[in-house]
Design an enzyme around this catalytic site. Structure first.
Site, PDB file in Angstrom:
ATOM      1  N   ASP A 138       0.823  -1.206   0.000  1.00 13.81           N
ATOM      2  CA  ASP A 138       0.000   0.000   0.000  1.00 13.81           C
ATOM      3  C   ASP A 138       0.857   1.256   0.000  1.00 13.81           C
ATOM      4  OD1 ASP A 138      -2.474  -1.050  -0.199  1.00 13.81           O
ATOM      5  OD2 ASP A 138      -2.899  -1.081   1.940  1.00 13.81           O
TER       6      ASP A 138
ATOM      7  N   LEU B 150      -8.067   8.663  -4.210  1.00 15.32           N
ATOM      8  CA  LEU B 150      -8.053   7.669  -5.275  1.00 15.32           C
ATOM      9  C   LEU B 150      -9.398   6.957  -5.356  1.00 15.32           C
ATOM     10  CD1 LEU B 150      -6.543   6.097  -7.435  1.00 15.32           C
ATOM     11  CD2 LEU B 150      -5.681   4.562  -5.642  1.00 15.32           C
TER      12      LEU B 150
END
Length: 535
Positions: free
Chosen positions: A292, A429
């Site tokens: 991540d 996002l």
């Protein structure tokens, strides 16, 4: 006219009140017109404390000026009787500074013991919030700090924590926890929660900790010069900075301990600093290497705020999270040289030094970074620009005066900062994915009813199809006004571009269209621009 816009720094009156409102047994009397009592509303609105602000206004009216009279002596006398403070600080506002009155003489006319009055006649036209707060706190330390025997056990003073400070209580809790783990006591926290007796015993501590460049460093310098007290001025922002901070404290305390014949303090196991006492104190070192967070490597970030936060956060983003710093800046011009020195090698260009939020907003719009770390001003600007933003510095709003534990200092603070970076950018996002793929059936919008459109009639009497009409209308409008226009199909294609670069893509496409002489941006022009620009 500047007062019609957002300001990064408040007036000198605001800086004075931040110090005095932090303290116990200290009351401030402002010699000011009625409108300047806005300052009390600032604290009742933002500060999460049960106490009412310890501020009073000695109102100056036009009638009083005409008669040559002053309400100040009577106000000081009333404050002394009603609140019975240990110290009354008298200060002018911008308006009353123009009168050039002798506040000391007027305060003495109240009949109150001179030892209980302190006139801080700062020039509000030359000094703003930060400098006024630093100056007043230093004067208080000079006036009351007295020679004391050192505490038997290792102890420190925590200087510079004030009312309306950024994540004030959480940062204090984080520092106290780490010091307790080291076995070091806190002698005094000032000005936050300190009284006059606390200021007197400042020299009893072994070391001064002044983590804020804006407030506390001058007082620490005075205590070092007059009482030989060492000071640590680095802010523990991030894991690396926290480790340096801990080692610096241990080194300074052990020097004094050696003179006293005491055993040196050793660095505890890292797990001792964690909340559960069993795990690593911070998850940042491993979290930064997960899949991540690896996606954040080389993402572009811009940092703006006060000197302390800008330096600490910039280093944290680059050194610990691997982000690319495209710029940084501060609204404190007198701290600019220190910031430049600290961030040497971190910035691709010049440090931005400005107190005009419009200039900062223009830079953000031009560069469109993946993350902005700034103040409440940048939060507003980024909302308009659809750029992810996290607040890391004053000025702030109610969202950054929380009841929960959200420090920025220490190992706990490193985790909070990493979480804020992750959620600020990742949620952005997510918004793009929803824009791109739709709501995945989570919400069902009602279909708009079909509207029958009559065929358009061109000037020569021929019929134009409804599909062709909008494009021709756009051409006509663009030709008439000389401005660029976008067709609906081109706008739809632009909508599939991630929102955080959409404005930049639009601007680049506009520039390309002008270069090739197109006034209407169609889907074909948009595709050509994309190929030309390497997208």
């Amino acid at each position: 006219m500047r007062l019609a816009f957002w300001l990064y720094e408040g007036t000198a009156l605001h800086g004075v009140s931040r110090v005095t409102n932090s303290m116990k047994g200290v009351h401030t009397v402002y010699h000011a017109p009625q409108g300047d009592d806005y300052i009390t509303a600032t604290y009742t609105m933002l500060e999460r404390t049960p106490e009412f602000p310890k501020l009073s206004i000695s109102v100056v009216r036009g009638q009083d000026l005409a008669r040559g009279t002053s309400r100040l002596p009577g106000t000081v006398e009333q404050v002394a009787k009603h609140y019975n403070p240990e110290l009354i600080v008298v200060a002018p506002s911008c308006s009353t500074a123009l009168l050039q009155e002798d506040l000391g003489q007027m305060a003495r006319a109240s009949g109150i013991d001179e030892n209980k009055i302190m006139v801080y006649a700062v020039n509000p036209f030359r000094v703003a919030e930060t400098e006024a707060a630093e100056g007043l706190f230093t004067e208080l330390v000079k006036r009351f700090a007295a020679e004391q025997p050192k505490t038997e056990k290792p102890s420190v003073n925590l200087l510079g924590f004030t009312s309306l400070g950024f994540h004030l209580r959480s940062n204090l809790t984080s520092l106290r926890r780490m010091l307790k783990t080291l076995g070091i006591e806190v002698n005094v926290v000032a000005p936050w929660g300190a009284g006059i007796d606390d200021l007197k015993k400042l020299p009893a501590a072994w070391v001064n900790i002044a983590p804020f460049r804006e407030l506390g460093c001058q007082a620490a310098g005075y205590l070092k010069e007059n009482f030989g007290m060492p000071s640590i001025t680095e802010a523990p922002l991030g894991v690396n900075a926290t480790l340096r901070w801990l080692r610096a404290i241990i080194a300074e305390v052990n020097k004094i301990g050696a003179e006293k014949g005491m055993a040196p303090i050793e660095m505890p196991e890292m797990r001792d600093f964690s909340l559960d006492g069993q795990s690593a104190p911070s998850g940042v070192p491993w979290f930064a290497r997960t899949a991540d967070m690896e996606s954040f490597s080389n993402k572009r970030a811009f940092v703006f705020g006060d000197a302390t936060q800008v330096v600490g956060v910039t280093k944290f983003l680059k050194d610990e999270l691997g982000m690319k710093i495209i710029g940084a800046g501060t609204y404190l011009p007198k701290q600019a040289d220190w910031v430049r020195e600290q961030l040497e090698g971190y910035l691709p260009g010049e440090l931005m030094v400005t107190d005009k939020f419009q200039e900062v907003s223009a830079f953000i719009e031009e560069e469109m970074p993946e993350l902005v770390c700034g103040t409440q001003m940048e939060r507003h600007s980024c909302r308009k620009l659809d750029v992810p933003c996290m607040v890391i510095s004053t000025p702030t709003h109610i969202e950054n005066h929380l009841l929960g534990y959200y420090p920025f200092f220490g190992f706990d603070g490193a985790d909070v900062m990493a979480d804020r970076v992750y959620t600020s950018a990742k949620l952005g996002l997510e918004k793009h994915l929803i824009d791109f793929f739709g709501d995945a059936g989570l919400e069902y919008e009602e279909e708009e009813p079909e509207v029958f459109t009559e065929p358009a009639m061109s000037g020569n009497g021929t019929v134009t199809s409804s599909a062709e009409a909008p494009a021709e209308a756009a051409v006509a409008t663009a030709t008439a006004t000389g401005e660029l226009s976008w067709t609906a199909e081109a706008e739809k294609m632009l909508g599939k571009v991630p929102f955080f670069v959409r404005k930049k893509v639009r601007k680049n496409t506009d520039n390309y269209a002008r270069e090739i002489g197109e006034q209407v941006i169609t889907a074909d022009v948009f595709r050509k621009a994309k190929e030309h620009l390497g997208g």
